[in-house]
Scaffold this motif. Structure first.
Motif, mmCIF file in Angstrom:
data_model
loop_
_atom_site.group_PDB
_atom_site.id
_atom_site.type_symbol
_atom_site.label_atom_id
_atom_site.label_comp_id
_atom_site.label_asym_id
_atom_site.label_seq_id
_atom_site.Cartn_x
_atom_site.Cartn_y
_atom_site.Cartn_z
ATOM 1 N N LEU A 33 13.020 21.847 8.397
ATOM 2 C CA LEU A 33 12.525 21.711 7.020
ATOM 3 C C LEU A 33 13.063 20.497 6.283
ATOM 4 O O LEU A 33 12.477 20.059 5.305
ATOM 5 C CB LEU A 33 12.868 22.974 6.214
ATOM 6 N N ILE A 34 14.202 19.973 6.735
ATOM 7 C CA ILE A 34 14.820 18.870 5.985
ATOM 8 C C ILE A 34 14.811 17.566 6.778
ATOM 9 O O ILE A 34 14.434 16.522 6.246
ATOM 10 C CB ILE A 34 16.247 19.269 5.551
ATOM 11 N N PRO A 59 10.775 16.393 8.408
ATOM 12 C CA PRO A 59 9.846 15.781 7.434
ATOM 13 C C PRO A 59 10.279 14.383 6.982
ATOM 14 O O PRO A 59 9.444 13.506 6.783
ATOM 15 C CB PRO A 59 9.871 16.759 6.253
ATOM 16 N N GLN A 60 11.588 14.175 6.844
ATOM 17 C CA GLN A 60 12.059 12.841 6.450
ATOM 18 C C GLN A 60 11.871 11.828 7.580
ATOM 19 O O GLN A 60 11.710 10.636 7.327
ATOM 20 C CB GLN A 60 13.544 12.884 6.068
ATOM 21 N N ARG A 108 0.300 14.671 3.654
ATOM 22 C CA ARG A 108 -0.507 15.497 2.747
ATOM 23 C C ARG A 108 0.190 15.709 1.404
ATOM 24 O O ARG A 108 -0.420 15.674 0.351
ATOM 25 C CB ARG A 108 -0.744 16.850 3.422
ATOM 26 N N TRP A 109 1.508 15.897 1.443
ATOM 27 C CA TRP A 109 2.242 16.200 0.211
ATOM 28 C C TRP A 109 2.323 15.016 -0.745
ATOM 29 O O TRP A 109 2.635 15.175 -1.918
ATOM 30 C CB TRP A 109 3.649 16.692 0.546
ATOM 31 N N ARG A 110 1.992 13.811 -0.232
ATOM 32 C CA ARG A 110 2.043 12.630 -1.109
ATOM 33 C C ARG A 110 0.702 12.382 -1.793
ATOM 34 O O ARG A 110 0.608 11.584 -2.699
ATOM 35 C CB ARG A 110 2.370 11.380 -0.287
ATOM 36 N N GLN A 111 -0.360 13.050 -1.306
ATOM 37 C CA GLN A 111 -1.694 12.734 -1.786
ATOM 38 C C GLN A 111 -2.008 13.504 -3.066
ATOM 39 O O GLN A 111 -1.405 14.517 -3.355
ATOM 40 C CB GLN A 111 -2.733 13.072 -0.708
ATOM 41 N N ASP A 112 -3.035 12.977 -3.769
ATOM 42 C CA ASP A 112 -3.492 13.655 -4.981
ATOM 43 C C ASP A 112 -4.134 14.975 -4.608
ATOM 44 O O ASP A 112 -4.713 15.112 -3.547
ATOM 45 C CB ASP A 112 -4.537 12.795 -5.700
ATOM 46 N N PRO A 113 -4.036 15.975 -5.519
ATOM 47 C CA PRO A 113 -4.733 17.222 -5.232
ATOM 48 C C PRO A 113 -6.234 16.989 -5.231
ATOM 49 O O PRO A 113 -6.719 16.105 -5.937
ATOM 50 C CB PRO A 113 -4.326 18.130 -6.397
#
Lengths: 237, 286
Positions: free
Chosen positions: B199-200, B203-204, B280-285
């Motif tokens: 989890l840490i 991803p990095q 995905r987590w960096r993209q706009d919703p």
């Protein structure tokens, strides 16, 4: 919680940060550690959290050493959320067994109902701090360590967050150590204020505040801030 | 008001002055650039046809059997697919590439993580990585062939030995840049090591893994082909070597075209979707 230190220093060459230092915190007590920047407030909090093991002495939480005691609910200065995980996954990262219902209930308690699928970047600064608090509660609602939880937030958001903290304190009756440089934070939340000073660190003043954070009127808060500031001034003299 | 201007900006209907008025000046140039997006995207569709037209024109001007036209090469692709060894050769090369890639990424990932985390081991084995990075690929292939014979194992091993140091270096840099703040978070909440890694750390490290994968794949393709020319019983490199002996440019270009198509397929069918998923987590919703 019992903190009984005889010495702590970061390297052999430097002056010890702590000499002989004793602090007892009763269960359910909300203690604010106040002192100038760099005095050692955050280091003390990190020692209680088990992040700074290099000291002589003992820190007992519920009678157990910190490395054996259950992990505390820690709230960092920054929200320190994992940006690649959504809000629900951020909670499950520290407590994997949470059910969907538990996650949703916890998020609702901190005012984030329905936002389990939101990534941290989609939340405002205040909402991120709420999620950080929810994460801390999910791990250990009985012991909360708050490291300057209101820095870099505007006063309206701070007021909302402080109201939320008071609600949580009333519901869970946790033991709380709050590190802050702002006497107003202490006056709004704490039962007791410990003013730290000097090197090696010592307790310069230990003030018991009347009432609880939830009962205090703005006038009470102003009076307590005055009391804390006066005590700080006397310490400096 | 601001959100309305944002909506207009996103749909390309906001003027620069309205953006400035809404306090969005710093985004104005970016949005103006973004408004050109659809046209730029359409330009991309013309890119390959333009290349084909230029190729056809150059072939007509050259009028030589050493410079076949796209039509001739296309016919050769069909012929080699139906009557030649094209499918079998690509299957062999793909398998070798896949094996070399997977082993090099796995081994290099683990070693890079360990060297990035344990300073003593990095000091001890860091120079080995430098040696590995600078060893000529052909020399490693020749040594493997001499020691192990002209076998599949020797070829894949040569690829792995060549590629692994590059993966180690990339992942080690990623590990060195891991945020200590998140390590502290994991420590304070007593997260077990497996969960910390999942989890840490991972991803990095994903941007570094993607870089290693992309550069690695490009490098491994080329190495496999060269090693197949040096010594193997089939594969794209082996066949191109034979075409070279007969100066068969149509055959060489036919294999090249299919090879490029395959690389593009992997890029757009696997790497880019994976990259989008990772980010995905960096993209706009939506």
């Amino acid at each position: 919680m019992t903190i009984a230190l005889t010495q702590m220093r970061f390297s052999a060459a430097t002056e010890p940060l702590f000499g002989v230092f004793h602090l007892n915190v009763a269960p359910g007590e909300v203690v604010a550690l106040i002192g100038p920047s760099g005095v050692g407030k955050t280091t003390l909090l990190r020692m209680i959290a088990g992040l700074e093991p290099g000291y002589d002495g003992r820190i007992l939480i519920g009678g157990a050493p910190v490395n054996v005691a259950p992990p505390p609910g820690f709230v960092f200065q920054d929200a320190r959320l994992l940006p690649w995980l959504d809000a629900a996954a951020n909670l499950r990262a520290v407590r994997p067994g949470m059910t969907d219902t538990e996650v949703e209930e916890l998020l609702a308690r901190v005012g984030l109902a329905g936002l389990g699928a939101a990534f941290p970047r989609q939340l405002s600064g205040g909402m991120q701090r709420r999620l950080g608090l929810a994460r801390a509660i999910s791990v250990n609602p009985g012991l909360l360590l708050l490291d300057e939880p209101f820095v870099s937030l505007d006063r309206a958001v701070v007021a909302d967050l402080q109201a939320l903290f008071r609600t949580i304190f009333a519901a869970e009756n946790p033991t709380v150590i709050l590190v802050s440089h702002d006497p107003e934070d202490a006056a709004r939340l704490a039962d007791r204020v410990v003013i730290l000073a000097d090197r090696p660190l010592r307790i310069a003043a230990d003030l018991r505040l009347t009432g609880t954070g939830a009962d205090r009127s703005p006038q009470d808060v102003a009076r307590l801030v005055e009391t804390i500031l006066t005590a700080q001034l006397e310490v400096r003299r | 008001m601001t959100s309305l201007i944002w909506q207009r900006a996103r749909s390309g209907r906001a003027s620069r002055s309205s953006l400035r008025g809404a306090g969005l000046d710093q985004n104005a140039s970016e949005l103006t650039f973004a408004n050109r997006g659809p046209f730029s995207a359409r330009l991309e569709w013309f890119s390959l046809p333009l290349l084909l037209v230029l190729w056809q024109g150059a072939a007509m001007v050259a009028a030589s059997r050493f410079f076949p036209s796209p039509a001739v090469v296309a016919a050769e692709v069909v012929d080699l697919t139906l009557h030649g060894h094209l499918v079998k050769d690509f299957a062999k090369t793909l398998l070798r590439t896949f094996l070399g890639f997977v082993v090099a990424m796995g081994l290099g990932g683990v070693l890079g993580f360990v060297l990035g985390r344990v300073r003593g081991l990095d000091r001890l084995f860091g120079p080995w990585v430098v040696v590995g990075l600078n060893m000529p690929a052909v020399v490693i292939a020749v040594i493997c062939y001499i020691w192990l014979g002209l076998s599949e194992f020797a070829l894949v091993l040569a690829v792995v030995i060549n590629k692994t140091p590059l993966v180690i270096t990339t992942i080690r840099e990623g590990v060195r840049s891991l945020s200590p703040d998140y390590d502290e978070l994991a420590a304070v909440f007593r997260m077990p090591m497996a969960r910390r890694i999942r989890l840490i750390h991972v991803p990095q490290l994903m941007p570094f893994v993607m870089t290693a994968a992309r550069t690695g794949l490009a490098l491994i393709w080329k190495m496999v082909l060269v090693f197949e020319v040096l010594g193997s019983d089939g594969g794209v490199g082996f066949r191109v070597g034979i075409f070279f002996q007969y100066f068969d440019m149509a055959g060489i270009l036919a294999y090249t075209v299919v090879f490029v198509a395959m690389v593009m397929l992997i890029e757009h069918g696997a790497l880019r979707p994976l990259e989008r998923r990772v980010a995905r987590w960096r993209q706009d919703p939506p």
